[in-house]
Structures are given as C-alpha cells and as structure tokens.
Scaffold this motif. Structure first.
Motif, PDB file in Angstrom:
ATOM      1  N   ASP A 110       0.858  -1.191   0.000  1.00 33.93           N
ATOM      2  CA  ASP A 110       0.000   0.000   0.000  1.00 33.93           C
ATOM      3  C   ASP A 110       0.890   1.236   0.000  1.00 33.93           C
ATOM      4  O   ASP A 110       1.902   1.284   0.693  1.00 33.93           O
ATOM      5  CB  ASP A 110      -0.906  -0.011   1.236  1.00 33.93           C
ATOM      6  N   MET A 111       0.527   2.220  -0.799  1.00 31.13           N
ATOM      7  CA  MET A 111       1.234   3.491  -0.771  1.00 31.13           C
ATOM      8  C   MET A 111       0.214   4.605  -0.972  1.00 31.13           C
ATOM      9  O   MET A 111      -0.568   4.582  -1.926  1.00 31.13           O
ATOM     10  CB  MET A 111       2.306   3.584  -1.855  1.00 31.13           C
ATOM     11  N   THR A 112       0.211   5.549  -0.056  1.00 31.21           N
ATOM     12  CA  THR A 112      -0.712   6.675  -0.111  1.00 31.21           C
ATOM     13  C   THR A 112       0.089   7.970  -0.013  1.00 31.21           C
ATOM     14  O   THR A 112       0.872   8.150   0.926  1.00 31.21           O
ATOM     15  CB  THR A 112      -1.730   6.620   1.036  1.00 31.21           C
ATOM     16  N   ILE A 113      -0.101   8.834  -0.995  1.00 38.89           N
ATOM     17  CA  ILE A 113       0.557  10.136  -0.982  1.00 38.89           C
ATOM     18  C   ILE A 113      -0.530  11.207  -1.077  1.00 38.89           C
ATOM     19  O   ILE A 113      -1.331  11.202  -2.014  1.00 38.89           O
ATOM     20  CB  ILE A 113       1.558  10.282  -2.152  1.00 38.89           C
ATOM     21  N   GLY A 114      -0.581  12.077  -0.094  1.00 36.90           N
ATOM     22  CA  GLY A 114      -1.615  13.096  -0.058  1.00 36.90           C
ATOM     23  C   GLY A 114      -1.051  14.464   0.298  1.00 36.90           C
ATOM     24  O   GLY A 114       0.084  14.602   0.765  1.00 36.90           O
ATOM     25  N   MET A 115      -1.871  15.480   0.073  1.00 36.96           N
ATOM     26  CA  MET A 115      -1.479  16.855   0.374  1.00 36.96           C
ATOM     27  C   MET A 115      -1.695  17.152   1.856  1.00 36.96           C
ATOM     28  O   MET A 115      -2.784  16.934   2.386  1.00 36.96           O
ATOM     29  CB  MET A 115      -2.314  17.840  -0.451  1.00 36.96           C
ATOM     30  N   ILE A 116      -0.653  17.611   2.511  1.00 35.68           N
ATOM     31  CA  ILE A 116      -0.806  18.159   3.858  1.00 35.68           C
ATOM     32  C   ILE A 116      -1.213  19.627   3.732  1.00 35.68           C
ATOM     33  O   ILE A 116      -2.113  20.106   4.407  1.00 35.68           O
ATOM     34  CB  ILE A 116       0.501  18.012   4.652  1.00 35.68           C
ATOM     35  N   GLN A 124       2.965   7.713   2.904  1.00 37.14           N
ATOM     36  CA  GLN A 124       2.821   6.538   3.772  1.00 37.14           C
ATOM     37  C   GLN A 124       2.799   5.291   2.897  1.00 37.14           C
ATOM     38  O   GLN A 124       2.113   5.251   1.872  1.00 37.14           O
ATOM     39  CB  GLN A 124       1.537   6.627   4.595  1.00 37.14           C
ATOM     40  N   ALA A 125       3.552   4.286   3.292  1.00 40.01           N
ATOM     41  CA  ALA A 125       3.617   3.058   2.497  1.00 40.01           C
ATOM     42  C   ALA A 125       3.914   1.878   3.408  1.00 40.01           C
ATOM     43  O   ALA A 125       4.497   2.025   4.491  1.00 40.01           O
ATOM     44  CB  ALA A 125       4.687   3.174   1.416  1.00 40.01           C
ATOM     45  N   VAL A 126       3.504   0.702   2.951  1.00 30.30           N
ATOM     46  CA  VAL A 126       3.833  -0.561   3.625  1.00 30.30           C
ATOM     47  C   VAL A 126       4.517  -1.453   2.599  1.00 30.30           C
ATOM     48  O   VAL A 126       3.953  -1.750   1.532  1.00 30.30           O
ATOM     49  CB  VAL A 126       2.576  -1.261   4.174  1.00 30.30           C
ATOM     50  N   ALA A 127       5.745  -1.831   2.901  1.00 30.72           N
ATOM     51  CA  ALA A 127       6.512  -2.716   2.016  1.00 30.72           C
ATOM     52  C   ALA A 127       6.556  -4.109   2.635  1.00 30.72           C
ATOM     53  O   ALA A 127       6.877  -4.258   3.821  1.00 30.72           O
ATOM     54  CB  ALA A 127       7.922  -2.181   1.817  1.00 30.72           C
ATOM     55  N   CYS A 128       6.202  -5.124   1.834  1.00 25.18           N
ATOM     56  CA  CYS A 128       6.204  -6.518   2.292  1.00 25.18           C
ATOM     57  C   CYS A 128       7.394  -7.245   1.670  1.00 25.18           C
ATOM     58  O   CYS A 128       7.592  -7.184   0.448  1.00 25.18           O
ATOM     59  CB  CYS A 128       4.911  -7.213   1.901  1.00 25.18           C
ATOM     60  N   PHE A 129       8.160  -7.929   2.510  1.00 26.14           N
ATOM     61  CA  PHE A 129       9.350  -8.643   2.058  1.00 26.14           C
ATOM     62  C   PHE A 129       9.223 -10.120   2.386  1.00 26.14           C
ATOM     63  O   PHE A 129       8.742 -10.501   3.460  1.00 26.14           O
ATOM     64  CB  PHE A 129      10.612  -8.100   2.725  1.00 26.14           C
ATOM     65  N   GLU A 130       9.682 -10.940   1.467  1.00 28.00           N
ATOM     66  CA  GLU A 130       9.826 -12.380   1.699  1.00 28.00           C
ATOM     67  C   GLU A 130      11.294 -12.727   1.502  1.00 28.00           C
ATOM     68  O   GLU A 130      11.851 -12.549   0.413  1.00 28.00           O
ATOM     69  CB  GLU A 130       8.962 -13.180   0.719  1.00 28.00           C
ATOM     70  N   LEU A 131      11.953 -13.186   2.561  1.00 30.62           N
ATOM     71  CA  LEU A 131      13.356 -13.578   2.506  1.00 30.62           C
ATOM     72  C   LEU A 131      13.436 -15.099   2.558  1.00 30.62           C
ATOM     73  O   LEU A 131      12.696 -15.740   3.321  1.00 30.62           O
ATOM     74  CB  LEU A 131      14.135 -12.985   3.677  1.00 30.62           C
ATOM     75  N   PHE A 132      14.342 -15.672   1.773  1.00 31.72           N
ATOM     76  CA  PHE A 132      14.397 -17.134   1.729  1.00 31.72           C
ATOM     77  C   PHE A 132      15.769 -17.610   1.279  1.00 31.72           C
ATOM     78  O   PHE A 132      16.519 -16.889   0.611  1.00 31.72           O
ATOM     79  CB  PHE A 132      13.315 -17.684   0.795  1.00 31.72           C
ATOM     80  N   VAL A 133      16.069 -18.825   1.684  1.00 27.47           N
ATOM     81  CA  VAL A 133      17.269 -19.541   1.233  1.00 27.47           C
ATOM     82  C   VAL A 133      16.785 -20.887   0.709  1.00 27.47           C
ATOM     83  O   VAL A 133      16.170 -21.660   1.441  1.00 27.47           O
ATOM     84  CB  VAL A 133      18.285 -19.750   2.368  1.00 27.47           C
ATOM     85  N   GLU A 134      17.047 -21.155  -0.565  1.00 26.49           N
ATOM     86  CA  GLU A 134      16.676 -22.434  -1.158  1.00 26.49           C
ATOM     87  C   GLU A 134      17.925 -23.276  -1.363  1.00 26.49           C
ATOM     88  O   GLU A 134      19.022 -22.750  -1.555  1.00 26.49           O
ATOM     89  CB  GLU A 134      15.969 -22.222  -2.498  1.00 26.49           C
ATOM     90  N   GLU A 135      17.742 -24.578  -1.346  1.00 24.07           N
ATOM     91  CA  GLU A 135      18.874 -25.461  -1.601  1.00 24.07           C
ATOM     92  C   GLU A 135      18.431 -26.655  -2.431  1.00 24.07           C
ATOM     93  O   GLU A 135      17.261 -27.054  -2.415  1.00 24.07           O
ATOM     94  CB  GLU A 135      19.488 -25.946  -0.285  1.00 24.07           C
ATOM     95  N   LEU A 136      19.394 -27.183  -3.177  1.00 17.61           N
ATOM     96  CA  LEU A 136      19.169 -28.407  -3.938  1.00 17.61           C
ATOM     97  C   LEU A 136      19.603 -29.613  -3.097  1.00 17.61           C
ATOM     98  O   LEU A 136      20.574 -29.534  -2.349  1.00 17.61           O
ATOM     99  CB  LEU A 136      19.980 -28.391  -5.231  1.00 17.61           C
ATOM    100  N   TYR A 137      18.873 -30.688  -3.228  1.00 23.83           N
ATOM    101  CA  TYR A 137      19.293 -31.938  -2.613  1.00 23.83           C
ATOM    102  C   TYR A 137      18.893 -33.067  -3.549  1.00 23.83           C
ATOM    103  O   TYR A 137      18.155 -32.865  -4.520  1.00 23.83           O
ATOM    104  CB  TYR A 137      18.684 -32.119  -1.221  1.00 23.83           C
ATOM    105  N   GLU A 138      19.419 -34.235  -3.296  1.00 21.70           N
ATOM    106  CA  GLU A 138      19.140 -35.351  -4.192  1.00 21.70           C
ATOM    107  C   GLU A 138      18.490 -36.512  -3.455  1.00 21.70           C
ATOM    108  O   GLU A 138      18.766 -36.759  -2.277  1.00 21.70           O
ATOM    109  CB  GLU A 138      20.411 -35.827  -4.896  1.00 21.70           C
TER     110      GLU A 138
END
Length: 515
Positions: A110-116, A124-138
């Motif tokens: 969400d991002m809202t920009i308005g006149m004061i 005003q904004a909300v940033a959503c993050f997804e952090l991850f570590v992937e690995e290969l296996y057999e």
C-alpha cells in the motif's frame, strides 16, 4: 547386493521469513516548485541495496523511491516531485549462517501520498518482504541390479514414478536496453516531468543452454519543451522485447517456472546525431528467479523376492515431486467509472494498471483467485488547461478448476492483463479488459524406496513346512505377485502352469502351484 540408482534432484526451502516495514515521510516542495493544487499521479518502487546474512538474522538496507505528478493553478503548470525514504531492518532467521545465499522478493502492499498543504506532501507506504534460502538436494531411487548375474533366482517387480525433478535452480538478471527518438513534429526535450514504463506479456522459453525472453515494453512520457516552446508535451511508444539469458544445463524439454521483478530503472534524455535533445534511453533490470523442471518417467525396483533364498529389503521413505496439472483461463473485466467534475471535452492521455493478488482459496471445484485491478487514468482538457486523474479498483474472483488438489500443491498463479481499453467522455468512463491466468501445479509425493537388498539362506523349518505342490483358490485382494512371493515361485511358472495370458486373476479362480 549392489543396486544401480538414479538421482532425482529436488529443491526445498531451507530458511524462510517474512516482514512488513511501514514507511512514512513528509516532503516539502523545493522553493522553485509551484504550489500543489491537485495530485494527478503517484508511483513508487523498492530498491534493495544490501542483504547481509549474519548468524541467526539478515540485515536489509534499501530505499523506497517515490514520484508524484501534480498540477498547480499557477498558469496550470504541471510538475513532479520525487524523493526516497531509506530503511534498515533486521529479520530473524533461526539457524542462518553467514555464508548462506539469502534472496528476497518484495512488493508495495500500500502506498498513499496526499497533500498536507499546498507546499507539503505526506507519504505513507507498507513494504512486504519475503526472505528465503533455497537449496538443492538429491534423492536416489533403485532402477536395476548392478550386474546381470545378480538376477539369478530373484523375482522383481517394477513401478513407474512420474517425476518432475529440478534441473536448474538459480537467480539471474535480464537487462532491457532501448533507445527511442522523438518524431519530427515534436519539440526538443527540455526536461522529463513524468514517465511510466511497463513491461508486459513476458514469456520465457527454455532452449539449449539459454532462456529466450520475449515480451513488450510500453513507455509514456510527459515533458516540457526546450526553450519553453508551448505547454507540456506527451510522447508514448510501444516496442517489442527480445533477448536471452545464458543458462547452463538448459534444454528444450524443460518446464520453466520463472518469476521476475523490476529491481532497477534508469531513464536518460540524450542528444541525437545533430546535437539536439530528442533521444531517450531506457535501461531496466529484471531480477529473475529461475526454476526449470525435467519431467521423467522412471521405472524403479518396487519389490523383490527370492526363489531359493530369502530376500531382505531395507526401505526408506523418499520425497519426490510430480507434475500435477497445468491450468489456464481467461476472465473478462468491465467497470463503469464515475468521473465527477470532468468536462465532456476531456481526452484520455494515458492509463496504467496493476494487478493486486489478494489471496488464493481452495474450494471443492479448484482454486479460487481473489484480487483487484488497480487502474489510473490521466485526462487532459485543452479548453481549461486542467488535467484530471481517475482511479478505479476493479475486483475479480476467478476459479481455476482442478481436482484432488490442495493449497500446498501448486507453485504460483501468474496473472496477466490483456487488451485493456478505456472509452467514455465527461463524467462516465468504461474500462474493459481480459485477465489471463496460468498455474503450473506440482504435487509432493512420497514412496517407500528400496535402499539395500540382502540375500539370506531361507528358514529351513519354514521351507520344509511349505508343500512342493499346492492347489490354491484365489481370495479377494490376491494378486499373482502376492501368491508367487508367498510360495517362492516365479511369475512365469505360475502363468505357464495355469495357462494365464495375463496377470489379472479374480476371487474364486483355482490355481496349481508347484515350487
């Protein structure tokens, strides 16, 4: 006994964490900027500058870059203002080491920009993050005995596994570089006021040692002419995108599941061959998260028994992935927008639209996708010199029909917006378009796989108690394999003795068994 085994490569999420960051700032206009009368457009994007793993956590540093288009009542001047909000956040990831390769995906929720007031903006904004570590296996599955001599005196049954193993798992970038020049009837560029760059319809296709990329780029610019020749000018262009990304181990039979996001966007006004400011260069960097799957049918050793010796099997539960289904669909959107105060003479200059995916819900018929198309429209009234902004939030609900599927089975739903069209006049406008849905669904499966085979001398007392000839009446649930295994008789001899042309038997059938 030695077994020949085939490797199936799989991926798994080693570490994963998510976080939300609330960002806000007040921005005063520069002294040389006119007052704000009405906001006409806004946009923002995240640029992640550092992602540093430590023991048990990750440190993120970056900025939210934003830009606002507005009009001032002072001579109806149209202007823009831009800025950035820095952020730093530590995200806990239990067990993480300093050498791990942490990746991140993000979006502005969400991002809202308005006149004061006429000289100050509130962001005003909300940033959503997804952090991850992937690995290969057999995982390893047995396909044969090592050496033909090992077959002597052993009856084997095989089973086919439909697998979709990982062939490529990597992160890469794709650069889009384009140069465009103004048509002859356009004045030279004094300065860019606003730009909107959209990458759409991206398709990825695996070929030998590379990924082919194809799509479309739409560019829209508002600019002030050089030497103040007239009012603000509008220039737009659409051009194809094509290129490739080197990818070792890639081939045509692989199934590509590739996600992307824009991580960098640079725009520069350039001189043409005559030294006039009539050129615009674009460089856009896409972060690619690449997974390529190889679909295979693998015949594995499912069971064994000995004809003279006892066979002991050691099994281990093994995970593997199978391609479940590929689902596609189309959905038409249509929405009427009320535009209060917009004169009938206003004309559409530009529109932009983004898809907000709000959730996916499993129901009996399949997967229900919920979301909205957020669209902004810029209108211009030449008579009054005023610009107008319209906004429409068009909700959608679409069912991707599948059966026997759970929410944990699918990879992701990709949604594209096609053939968006806007028409109307005055205070009533209509938006129409087509949403395209695509889902590649995978299922996690488990199999008790033979890991070791040991041949032992049979139990002498048990062997003596087993008659050499038996008249057997087939019971419900019996199979030829079960009978052969119980009496240590080969399937071939069972078929020959009982004149069976196939392995199907039914309850009540009478069989002769000679060991």
């Amino acid at each position: 006994m030695e077994l020949e085994k085939k490797k199936i490569y799989m991926d798994r999420m080693k570490f994963k964490a998510g976080t939300q960051i609330a960002l806000e700032d007040d921005r005063n206009l520069q002294d040389n900027k006119p007052d704000i009368s009405r906001i006409l457009g806004q946009k923002g994007y995240i640029r992640l500058e550092e992602l540093k793993p430590s023991a048990g956590h990750v440190t993120m540093r970056g900025k939210l870059h934003y830009k606002v288009l507005y009009q001032s009542d002072e001579e109806q001047e149209i202007c823009s203002v831009e800025g950035s909000i820095p952020f730093e956040e530590q995200v806990h990831m239990d067990g993480l080491g300093v050498e791990e390769l942490v990746q991140a995906r993000w979006e502005l929720d969400d991002m809202t920009i308005g006149m004061i007031n006429s000289r100050k903006l509130g962001i005003q904004a909300v940033a959503c993050f997804e952090l991850f570590v992937e690995e290969l296996y057999e995982e390893q599955v047995p396909v044969e005995f090592a050496g033909t001599a090992a077959y002597t005196g052993i009856e084997c049954r095989k089973k086919t596994l439909d697998t979709a193993g990982i062939a490529v798992l990597k992160k890469d970038i794709f650069r889009i570089r384009e140069e465009m020049e103004l048509p002859q009837n356009y004045p030279n560029i004094g300065g860019l006021v606003w730009e909107d760059i959209e990458v759409s319809g991206l398709e990825f296709r695996a070929v030998d040692e590379k990924i082919l990329v194809k799509g479309e780029l739409r560019a829209f610019f508002l600019y002030t002419p050089q030497n103040e020749e007239g009012g603000v000018q509008v220039f737009s262009a659409t051009m194809p995108i094509s290129g490739s990304v080197e990818c070792q181990g890639c081939s045509e039979e692989l199934v590509a599941d590739i996600r992307y996001q824009i991580s960098q966007q640079d725009i520069e006004v350039q001189d043409d061959f005559d030294g006039e400011r009539r050129g615009i260069s674009l460089e856009i960097v896409l972060d690619l998260y690449m997974k390529l799957y190889r679909e295979e049918k693998i015949e594995i050793l499912a069971d064994c028994y000995g004809l003279q010796k006892e066979v002991k099997l050691r099994r281990l539960e093994t995970d593997y992935r199978t391609m479940f289904s590929r689902c596609t669909g189309k959905y038409r959107i249509s929405e009427e927008i009320q535009a209060e105060g917009v004169p009938a003479s206003a004309k559409l200059l530009h529109y932009q639209a983004a898809i907000q995916k709000e959730g996916i819900k499993q129901i009996e018929e399949g997967m229900e996708v919920l979301g909205a198309v957020e669209a902004d429209f810029l209108l211009s009234d030449e008579g009054s010199g005023k610009f107008h902004r319209l906004h429409a939030g068009i909700p959608f609900k679409y069912l991707l029909e599948t059966s026997d599927m759970t929410a944990a089975d699918f990879s992701d739903v990709k949604i594209s917006l096609e053939n968006l069209a806007v028409s109307g006049a005055g205070e009533v406008w209509e938006v129409k378009g087509i949403l395209g849905f695509e889902m590649a669904a995978f299922k996690r499966a488990k199999e008790d796989v033979i890991q070791e085979i040991e041949l032992c001398e049979p139990d002498a007392e048990k062997y003596k108690r087993t008659p050499g000839m038996v008249g057997y009446v087939v019971k419900s649930g019996d199979s030829l394999w079960d009978i052969g295994k119980k009496y240590m008789v080969s399937l071939e001899s069972l078929r020959e003795m009982n004149h069976l042309s196939r392995e199907e038997i039914k309850a009540g059938d009478k069989m002769l068994i000679i060991r």
